[in-house]
Scaffold this motif. Structure first.
Motif, PDB file in Angstrom:
ATOM      1  N   SER A 203       0.821  -1.213   0.000  1.00  0.00           N
ATOM      2  CA  SER A 203       0.000   0.000   0.000  1.00  0.00           C
ATOM      3  C   SER A 203       0.855   1.263   0.000  1.00  0.00           C
ATOM      4  CB  SER A 203      -0.943   0.010   1.210  1.00  0.00           C
ATOM      5  OG  SER A 203      -0.194   0.055   2.414  1.00  0.00           O
ATOM      6  N   TRP A 204       2.159   1.137  -0.171  1.00  0.00           N
ATOM      7  CA  TRP A 204       3.052   2.281  -0.089  1.00  0.00           C
ATOM      8  C   TRP A 204       2.877   3.277  -1.232  1.00  0.00           C
ATOM      9  CZ3 TRP A 204       8.267  -0.513   1.279  1.00  0.00           C
ATOM     10  CH2 TRP A 204       8.196  -0.984   2.598  1.00  0.00           C
ATOM     11  N   GLY A 205       2.464   2.830  -2.407  1.00  0.00           N
ATOM     12  CA  GLY A 205       2.316   3.749  -3.537  1.00  0.00           C
ATOM     13  C   GLY A 205       3.585   3.938  -4.341  1.00  0.00           C
ATOM     14  N   GLY A 206       4.599   3.159  -4.117  1.00  0.00           N
ATOM     15  CA  GLY A 206       5.840   3.150  -4.882  1.00  0.00           C
ATOM     16  C   GLY A 206       7.003   3.740  -4.091  1.00  0.00           C
ATOM     17  N   PRO A 207       8.058   2.919  -3.858  1.00  0.00           N
ATOM     18  CA  PRO A 207       8.110   1.527  -4.278  1.00  0.00           C
ATOM     19  C   PRO A 207       7.044   0.700  -3.549  1.00  0.00           C
ATOM     20  CG  PRO A 207       9.856   1.955  -2.707  1.00  0.00           C
ATOM     21  CD  PRO A 207       9.194   3.280  -3.000  1.00  0.00           C
ATOM     22  N   TRP A 208       6.773  -0.463  -4.104  1.00  0.00           N
ATOM     23  CA  TRP A 208       5.800  -1.369  -3.498  1.00  0.00           C
ATOM     24  C   TRP A 208       6.559  -2.595  -3.020  1.00  0.00           C
ATOM     25  CZ3 TRP A 208       5.373   1.106  -8.098  1.00  0.00           C
ATOM     26  CH2 TRP A 208       4.362   2.074  -8.192  1.00  0.00           C
ATOM     27  N   ASP A 209       6.300  -2.989  -1.799  1.00  0.00           N
ATOM     28  CA  ASP A 209       6.946  -4.167  -1.222  1.00  0.00           C
ATOM     29  C   ASP A 209       5.826  -5.130  -0.849  1.00  0.00           C
ATOM     30  OD1 ASP A 209       8.786  -5.905  -0.184  1.00  0.00           O
ATOM     31  OD2 ASP A 209       9.621  -4.506   1.287  1.00  0.00           O
ATOM     32  N   PHE A 210       5.327  -5.841  -1.860  1.00  0.00           N
ATOM     33  CA  PHE A 210       4.127  -6.660  -1.705  1.00  0.00           C
ATOM     34  C   PHE A 210       4.286  -7.800  -0.708  1.00  0.00           C
ATOM     35  CE2 PHE A 210       3.555  -4.739  -5.966  1.00  0.00           C
ATOM     36  CZ  PHE A 210       2.336  -4.114  -5.736  1.00  0.00           C
ATOM     37  N   GLN A 211       5.514  -8.213  -0.411  1.00  0.00           N
ATOM     38  CA  GLN A 211       5.769  -9.306   0.518  1.00  0.00           C
ATOM     39  C   GLN A 211       5.807  -8.840   1.974  1.00  0.00           C
ATOM     40  OE1 GLN A 211      10.477  -9.775   0.359  1.00  0.00           O
ATOM     41  NE2 GLN A 211       9.557  -9.344  -1.630  1.00  0.00           N
ATOM     42  N   HIS A 212       5.932  -7.545   2.199  1.00  0.00           N
ATOM     43  CA  HIS A 212       6.346  -6.980   3.484  1.00  0.00           C
ATOM     44  C   HIS A 212       5.186  -6.536   4.378  1.00  0.00           C
ATOM     45  CE1 HIS A 212       9.244  -4.763   6.027  1.00  0.00           C
ATOM     46  NE2 HIS A 212       8.324  -3.811   6.087  1.00  0.00           N
ATOM     47  N   PHE A 213       5.243  -6.988   5.630  1.00  0.00           N
ATOM     48  CA  PHE A 213       4.329  -6.549   6.684  1.00  0.00           C
ATOM     49  C   PHE A 213       5.186  -6.131   7.872  1.00  0.00           C
ATOM     50  CE2 PHE A 213       1.834  -9.365   4.094  1.00  0.00           C
ATOM     51  CZ  PHE A 213       0.625  -8.715   4.002  1.00  0.00           C
ATOM     52  N   SER A 214       4.788  -5.037   8.529  1.00  0.00           N
ATOM     53  CA  SER A 214       5.573  -4.607   9.684  1.00  0.00           C
ATOM     54  C   SER A 214       4.734  -3.868  10.709  1.00  0.00           C
ATOM     55  CB  SER A 214       6.741  -3.715   9.241  1.00  0.00           C
ATOM     56  OG  SER A 214       6.255  -2.500   8.724  1.00  0.00           O
ATOM     57  N   ALA A 215       5.291  -3.826  11.915  1.00  0.00           N
ATOM     58  CA  ALA A 215       4.613  -3.165  13.031  1.00  0.00           C
ATOM     59  C   ALA A 215       4.431  -1.670  12.770  1.00  0.00           C
ATOM     60  CB  ALA A 215       5.403  -3.395  14.320  1.00  0.00           C
TER      61      ALA A 215
END
Length: 174
Positions: free
Chosen positions: A159-171
């Motif tokens: 959901s970052w809007g670019g870059p996109w890190d589709f694998q990434h989840f964080s606190a």
């Protein structure tokens, strides 16, 4: 954690926890996997992966990044789901949330890191840059994976809007 932790990391070894979990493989069979996370999120991560197991969400593999010599690149190449790795954030000089044990990367090939110009570093993962695909293990906005992590207050790199890190989840969401 011979390769993923070293002196100078922002979190001590005593603050990390090894979690062993059962997950559904891409072969539609249960498998045992391991990941290391910060002790302060261990229970939450178990809760998320319990939900994903109940949903039969497929995971390619779940191994410690140490198996890849601490190399994030090699772990991604193996399509590995992992968490702790004492390293800088991609393209930055500051610590990644992985260095704190507060981030998880899930099905790293099916959910690639995509640069703003659309470039994907891993050739066999390029086809997954097309987020209209619905292959097993892909993560999409508001799907069961995003909702499971959102239930513990974690954000998604897709959901970052670019870059996109589709694998990434964080606190922190970053």
């Amino acid at each position: 954690m011979k390769h993923s932790w070293h002196p100078g990391c922002p979190v001590g070894v005593g603050d990390l926890r090894l979690i062993t979990m059962t997950y559904w493989g891409m072969d539609k069979k249960p498998h045992e996997g391991e990941m290391v996370v910060n002790e302060d999120v261990a229970g939450k991560i178990v809760k998320v992966f319990h939900k994903l197991y109940d949903e039969r969400y497929p995971i390619r593999r779940m191994e410690l990044v140490d198996k890849y010599g601490g190399s994030d690149f090699k772990s991604i190449e193996a399509d590995n789901t992992s968490a702790f790795n004492c390293r800088n954030a991609t393209g930055a000089s500051s610590w990644s949330q992985h260095a704190y044990g507060h981030a998880v990367d899930l099905n790293t090939c099916e959910n690639p890191y995509v640069h703003p110009n659309g470039h994907i570093e891993h050739p066999r993962c390029v086809k997954y840059g097309n987020r209209k695909r619905h292959d097993p293990g892909l993560i999409h906005a508001n799907d069961k994976v995003v909702k499971a992590f959102r239930s513990i207050g974690w954000g998604w790199g897709g959901s970052w809007g670019g870059p996109w890190d589709f694998q990434h989840f964080s606190a922190t969401g970053h």
